[in-house]
Each structure stands twice: as C-alpha cells, then as structure tokens.
Design a protein around this motif. Structure first.
Motif, PDB file in Angstrom:
ATOM      1  N   PRO A 192       0.814  -1.221   0.000  1.00  0.00           N
ATOM      2  CA  PRO A 192       0.000   0.000   0.000  1.00  0.00           C
ATOM      3  C   PRO A 192       0.850   1.276   0.000  1.00  0.00           C
ATOM      4  O   PRO A 192       0.428   2.304  -0.546  1.00  0.00           O
ATOM      5  N   SER A 193       2.052   1.208   0.583  1.00  0.00           N
ATOM      6  CA  SER A 193       2.911   2.401   0.625  1.00  0.00           C
ATOM      7  C   SER A 193       3.427   2.786  -0.763  1.00  0.00           C
ATOM      8  O   SER A 193       3.870   3.912  -0.982  1.00  0.00           O
ATOM      9  N   GLY A 251      -6.662   4.404  -4.505  1.00  0.00           N
ATOM     10  CA  GLY A 251      -6.965   3.325  -3.589  1.00  0.00           C
ATOM     11  C   GLY A 251      -6.320   2.044  -4.099  1.00  0.00           C
ATOM     12  O   GLY A 251      -5.921   1.961  -5.257  1.00  0.00           O
ATOM     13  N   LYS A 256      -7.600  -2.578   0.270  1.00  0.00           N
ATOM     14  CA  LYS A 256      -6.385  -2.508   1.074  1.00  0.00           C
ATOM     15  C   LYS A 256      -6.066  -1.063   1.447  1.00  0.00           C
ATOM     16  O   LYS A 256      -5.459  -0.791   2.468  1.00  0.00           O
ATOM     17  N   LYS A 257      -6.462  -0.163   0.577  1.00  0.00           N
ATOM     18  CA  LYS A 257      -6.237   1.254   0.848  1.00  0.00           C
ATOM     19  C   LYS A 257      -7.381   2.036   0.225  1.00  0.00           C
ATOM     20  O   LYS A 257      -7.744   1.785  -0.935  1.00  0.00           O
TER      21      LYS A 257
END
Ligand SMILES: [Zn+2]
Length: 230
Positions: A94-95, A102, A115-116
């Motif tokens: 995710p980073s 997203g 996940k994001k």
C-alpha cells in the motif's frame, strides 16, 4: 496482447463496481485528456450521486512500475472522483500506491478487499457528462461487438475458404425477422428463400445484413463427397 489474468481481473473490477451501486460501468473506456489518449480498464458511474470511479488493473510489478499514467498529472486520479489500482494479492505494498489512489486486492477466489481507500478528487479534470458519454459508448460497443464476434466465429478457421465456391452466411428475413444460416454461392447469388415456417420470403442478400460464417471450396466438396459415398 492482454493476458488471461488481466482480462479476468478486469471483469471482476466491473462486478465490483456494479456492486457499489453503480448505474453504468464498462471496461476499455477511451478518454482524451489534455490531448493525450488514455484507456481506463474499468469505469463506473453513479448517476444520482454524480460520482465516477476508475479501476486500473495491474497483474505484474513491472506493469505497475512502468505505467506513467499513474504518476503524471492528468492520470486516472485526476480524471475521476475516485481511482483505484486492482491487483492480485500482495503484488504491491500500500505504501507504493501513488497518492490519491486506492488499492484493491483480489484473491484466487475473486474476493475483493480494499487494502487502501482512495482520496476523493475534489475537482476532476474531465466533466462527469463526458465520462458518462465515454462509458456509455464503451458499454454499447462491448455489447454489439460480442454479438457480432459470436456470429462471425468460424469454427473451421477458414480451412476450406481458399477460392471459395460457397459461403455459409447469417441473414435476416425482412418479414419474419428471424436470423438464420444459409448456404449461398460465393459469386452471383442475389437472394435466398427464408427457411422460416410458412414464411418463404425472398431475402435480398445485399440488404439482409449478411455475415459470412465460413466458406467452402472444391476441396471441401470433394472430401465431403468421398466420405459420403463410402
Ligand atoms: Zn421469413
């Protein structure tokens, strides 16, 4: 060429969008932004809320790292209200996800998790009405293309199509409207008689939206004849 995995996930992206109470969704939506051509893997629009969502599918890390559209101005995040990247499980962290996007992950059973969360774009650079038009167009083309490619699918792969004497065609009767298959001469035939029960209309081939399914040549005739006579 698109990989089967990419095509599969792209379809799942559409299902996911549809579930999000989206009224209109399509894949392969062509867009023009600042004179640049883009193609959104999946676009979904909620008409009442006037919200647009774009999903970009990535099935490999190299594909993800290579895609400049995700990182330059006027990327998917700038176009829609929400933009996501959708990948198989644990492909990217995710980073690593570019700002605003997203991250959706899909597992081997097509279960999708967020996940994001994306950040809503307060000011999309493309007007929603234009996105709606583009999405509607892509959805319409998809339906028509599917119908056409099903109809034109040649299971013989043109094995007997060299110097054809006869075509197998689809044609629509102007009276009973039934679309049927007919064998016609490759040259010179102008009409066929509708095979519809009790119809017997003469169908003019130049007007009957004919599509050639496959063709047959002398070799086909000879081989068939030999087999039939055995
Ligand atoms: Zn008919």
């Amino acid at each position: 060429m698109e990989s089967p995995l990419h095509a599969h996930i792209k379809k799942q992206a559409l299902y996911w969008l549809k579930e999000k109470v989206v009224d209109l969704c399509a894949s392969e939506v062509k867009l023009f932004v600042k004179r640049k051509k883009l193609k959104a893997d999946a676009m979904g629009i909620n008409i009442r809320k006037r919200e647009s969502r774009i999903i970009e599918v990535k099935v490999s890390r190299s594909d993800f790292l290579r895609d400049n559209v995700l990182r330059t101005p006027y990327g998917y995040h700038d176009i829609a209200d929400y933009a996501y990247i959708m990948t198989p499980k644990e492909l990217i962290d995710p980073s690593e996800v570019p700002e605003g996007y997203g991250l959706l992950e899909i597992d081997e059973y097509d279960h999708v998790i967020v996940k994001k969360k994306p950040i809503r774009n307060p000011n999309p650079v493309v007007d929603l009405d234009i996105l709606m038009k583009r999405t509607a167009r892509a959805a319409t083309n998809e339906v028509l293309f599917k119908e056409l490619s099903k109809e034109q699918k040649d299971v013989t792969k043109g094995t007997f199509a060299r110097n054809p004497k006869v075509h197998l065609v689809n044609a629509t009767c102007p009276v009973c409207k039934k679309r049927r298959k007919y064998l016609i001469k490759a040259q010179g035939q102008e009409e066929v008689t509708c095979k519809g029960r009790g119809c017997k209309t003469n169908i003019p081939l130049n007007k009957a939206r004919i599509h050639i399914v496959t063709s047959y040549n002398d070799r086909f005739y000879k081989e068939l004849q030999e087999l039939m006579e055995e």
